[in-house]
Design a protein around this motif. Structure first.
Motif, PDB file in Angstrom:
ATOM      1  N   GLU A 247      40.093  39.854  43.377  1.00 20.05           N
ATOM      2  CA  GLU A 247      40.708  39.001  44.394  1.00 20.05           C
ATOM      3  C   GLU A 247      41.966  38.337  43.852  1.00 20.05           C
ATOM      4  OE1 GLU A 247      37.861  36.190  45.930  1.00 20.05           O
ATOM      5  OE2 GLU A 247      36.557  37.782  46.690  1.00 20.05           O
ATOM      6  N   VAL A 248      41.919  37.878  42.609  1.00 19.47           N
ATOM      7  CA  VAL A 248      43.087  37.249  41.994  1.00 19.47           C
ATOM      8  C   VAL A 248      44.233  38.252  41.913  1.00 19.47           C
ATOM      9  CG1 VAL A 248      43.996  36.280  39.834  1.00 19.47           C
ATOM     10  CG2 VAL A 248      41.767  35.527  40.694  1.00 19.47           C
ATOM     11  N   VAL A 249      43.932  39.463  41.454  1.00 20.66           N
ATOM     12  CA  VAL A 249      44.964  40.497  41.343  1.00 20.66           C
ATOM     13  C   VAL A 249      45.509  40.856  42.723  1.00 20.66           C
ATOM     14  CG1 VAL A 249      45.389  42.893  40.668  1.00 20.66           C
ATOM     15  CG2 VAL A 249      44.032  41.416  39.180  1.00 20.66           C
ATOM     16  N   THR A 250      44.628  40.999  43.686  1.00 21.76           N
ATOM     17  CA  THR A 250      45.050  41.318  45.049  1.00 21.76           C
ATOM     18  C   THR A 250      45.959  40.229  45.603  1.00 21.76           C
ATOM     19  OG1 THR A 250      43.037  42.585  45.455  1.00 21.76           O
ATOM     20  CG2 THR A 250      44.226  41.814  47.389  1.00 21.76           C
ATOM     21  N   ASP A 251      45.619  38.971  45.361  1.00 26.26           N
ATOM     22  CA  ASP A 251      46.441  37.860  45.831  1.00 26.26           C
ATOM     23  C   ASP A 251      47.841  37.924  45.215  1.00 26.26           C
ATOM     24  OD1 ASP A 251      44.347  36.948  47.362  1.00 26.26           O
ATOM     25  OD2 ASP A 251      43.782  35.322  45.990  1.00 26.26           O
ATOM     26  N   ILE A 252      47.915  38.212  43.915  1.00 25.48           N
ATOM     27  CA  ILE A 252      49.218  38.306  43.247  1.00 25.48           C
ATOM     28  C   ILE A 252      50.041  39.441  43.848  1.00 25.48           C
ATOM     29  CG2 ILE A 252      50.357  38.888  41.059  1.00 25.48           C
ATOM     30  CD1 ILE A 252      48.008  37.399  39.669  1.00 25.48           C
ATOM     31  N   ILE A 253      49.401  40.573  44.067  1.00 21.87           N
ATOM     32  CA  ILE A 253      50.087  41.732  44.653  1.00 21.87           C
ATOM     33  C   ILE A 253      50.627  41.381  46.039  1.00 21.87           C
ATOM     34  CG2 ILE A 253      49.733  44.070  45.565  1.00 21.87           C
ATOM     35  CD1 ILE A 253      47.736  44.476  43.223  1.00 21.87           C
ATOM     36  N   GLU A 254      49.783  40.765  46.867  1.00 20.59           N
ATOM     37  CA  GLU A 254      50.198  40.422  48.231  1.00 20.59           C
ATOM     38  C   GLU A 254      51.284  39.354  48.247  1.00 20.59           C
ATOM     39  OE1 GLU A 254      46.574  39.385  50.243  1.00 20.59           O
ATOM     40  OE2 GLU A 254      45.969  41.486  50.452  1.00 20.59           O
ATOM     41  N   GLU A 255      51.145  38.348  47.376  1.00 20.74           N
ATOM     42  CA  GLU A 255      52.138  37.274  47.326  1.00 20.74           C
ATOM     43  C   GLU A 255      53.522  37.795  46.938  1.00 20.74           C
ATOM     44  OE1 GLU A 255      50.519  34.393  44.613  1.00 20.74           O
ATOM     45  OE2 GLU A 255      48.925  33.824  46.010  1.00 20.74           O
ATOM     46  N   ASN A 256      53.553  38.871  46.176  1.00 20.84           N
ATOM     47  CA  ASN A 256      54.825  39.418  45.722  1.00 20.84           C
ATOM     48  C   ASN A 256      55.263  40.630  46.520  1.00 20.84           C
ATOM     49  OD1 ASN A 256      55.670  37.839  43.203  1.00 20.84           O
ATOM     50  ND2 ASN A 256      53.481  38.171  42.918  1.00 20.84           N
ATOM     51  N   GLY A 257      54.523  40.957  47.562  1.00 19.05           N
ATOM     52  CA  GLY A 257      54.899  42.043  48.446  1.00 19.05           C
ATOM     53  C   GLY A 257      54.965  43.409  47.775  1.00 19.05           C
ATOM     54  N   LEU A 258      54.086  43.616  46.805  1.00 20.33           N
ATOM     55  CA  LEU A 258      54.075  44.900  46.090  1.00 20.33           C
ATOM     56  C   LEU A 258      53.090  45.868  46.727  1.00 20.33           C
ATOM     57  CD1 LEU A 258      54.009  43.460  42.464  1.00 20.33           C
ATOM     58  CD2 LEU A 258      55.983  44.432  43.641  1.00 20.33           C
ATOM     59  N   SER A 259      53.413  47.147  46.608  1.00 24.43           N
ATOM     60  CA  SER A 259      52.468  48.175  47.054  1.00 24.43           C
ATOM     61  C   SER A 259      51.598  48.573  45.861  1.00 24.43           C
ATOM     62  CB  SER A 259      53.225  49.410  47.564  1.00 24.43           C
ATOM     63  OG  SER A 259      53.833  50.087  46.477  1.00 24.43           O
ATOM     64  N   PRO A 260      50.459  49.164  46.124  1.00 25.30           N
ATOM     65  CA  PRO A 260      49.612  49.629  45.017  1.00 25.30           C
ATOM     66  C   PRO A 260      50.344  50.598  44.086  1.00 25.30           C
ATOM     67  CG  PRO A 260      48.371  49.644  47.059  1.00 25.30           C
ATOM     68  CD  PRO A 260      49.800  49.343  47.414  1.00 25.30           C
ATOM     69  N   GLU A 261      51.210  51.433  44.658  1.00 22.65           N
ATOM     70  CA  GLU A 261      51.966  52.381  43.837  1.00 22.65           C
ATOM     71  C   GLU A 261      52.924  51.654  42.903  1.00 22.65           C
ATOM     72  OE1 GLU A 261      51.793  52.599  47.235  1.00 22.65           O
ATOM     73  OE2 GLU A 261      50.281  54.180  47.305  1.00 22.65           O
ATOM     74  N   GLU A 262      53.576  50.604  43.421  1.00 24.85           N
ATOM     75  CA  GLU A 262      54.481  49.821  42.587  1.00 24.85           C
ATOM     76  C   GLU A 262      53.733  49.155  41.442  1.00 24.85           C
ATOM     77  OE1 GLU A 262      58.019  48.086  45.327  1.00 24.85           O
ATOM     78  OE2 GLU A 262      55.982  47.507  45.939  1.00 24.85           O
ATOM     79  N   VAL A 263      52.578  48.622  41.747  1.00 21.94           N
ATOM     80  CA  VAL A 263      51.762  47.969  40.723  1.00 21.94           C
ATOM     81  C   VAL A 263      51.342  48.985  39.669  1.00 21.94           C
ATOM     82  CG1 VAL A 263      49.608  46.738  40.279  1.00 21.94           C
ATOM     83  CG2 VAL A 263      50.971  46.173  42.293  1.00 21.94           C
ATOM     84  N   ALA A 264      50.923  50.171  40.095  1.00 19.79           N
ATOM     85  CA  ALA A 264      50.522  51.214  39.152  1.00 19.79           C
ATOM     86  C   ALA A 264      51.693  51.597  38.256  1.00 19.79           C
ATOM     87  CB  ALA A 264      49.995  52.433  39.911  1.00 19.79           C
ATOM     88  N   ASN A 265      52.888  51.726  38.840  1.00 22.58           N
ATOM     89  CA  ASN A 265      54.071  52.069  38.048  1.00 22.58           C
ATOM     90  C   ASN A 265      54.412  50.972  37.040  1.00 22.58           C
ATOM     91  OD1 ASN A 265      54.475  54.572  39.244  1.00 22.58           O
ATOM     92  ND2 ASN A 265      55.801  53.741  40.846  1.00 22.58           N
TER      93      ASN A 265
END
Length: 79
Positions: A47-65
């Motif tokens: 949930e913490v990681v998901t919140d960070i991803i959403e707050e920064n408008g990143l896609s899962p692919e961007e996070v993986a990269n």
């Protein structure tokens, strides 16, 4: 001093077997509870990681990269 009736060896064996079975049941119950706690911890971490991803408008692919780049850089620095 008067004593109560003494248990036979068979009664003692039966009592120990029952005690062991009860303890094994308890251990299994505690293991299940521990696994549930691990799962809850994992969910909260995600949930913490998901919140960070959403707050920064990143896609899962961007996070993986980003993570892959970080790991590649870290490996290069260690070598």
């Amino acid at each position: 001093m008067a004593r109560g009736q003494r248990k036979t060896i068979d009664e003692k064996i039966t009592a120990k077997q029952e005690l062991i079975e009860a303890l094994l049941t308890r251990v299994e119950s505690e293991k299940r509870e521990l696994e549930e706690l691990y799962q809850e911890k994992k969910r909260k971490e995600l949930e913490v990681v998901t919140d960070i991803i959403e707050e920064n408008g990143l896609s899962p692919e961007e996070v993986a990269n980003i993570l892959q780049q970080y790991l590649d850089n870290r490996d290069e620095m260690v070598s």
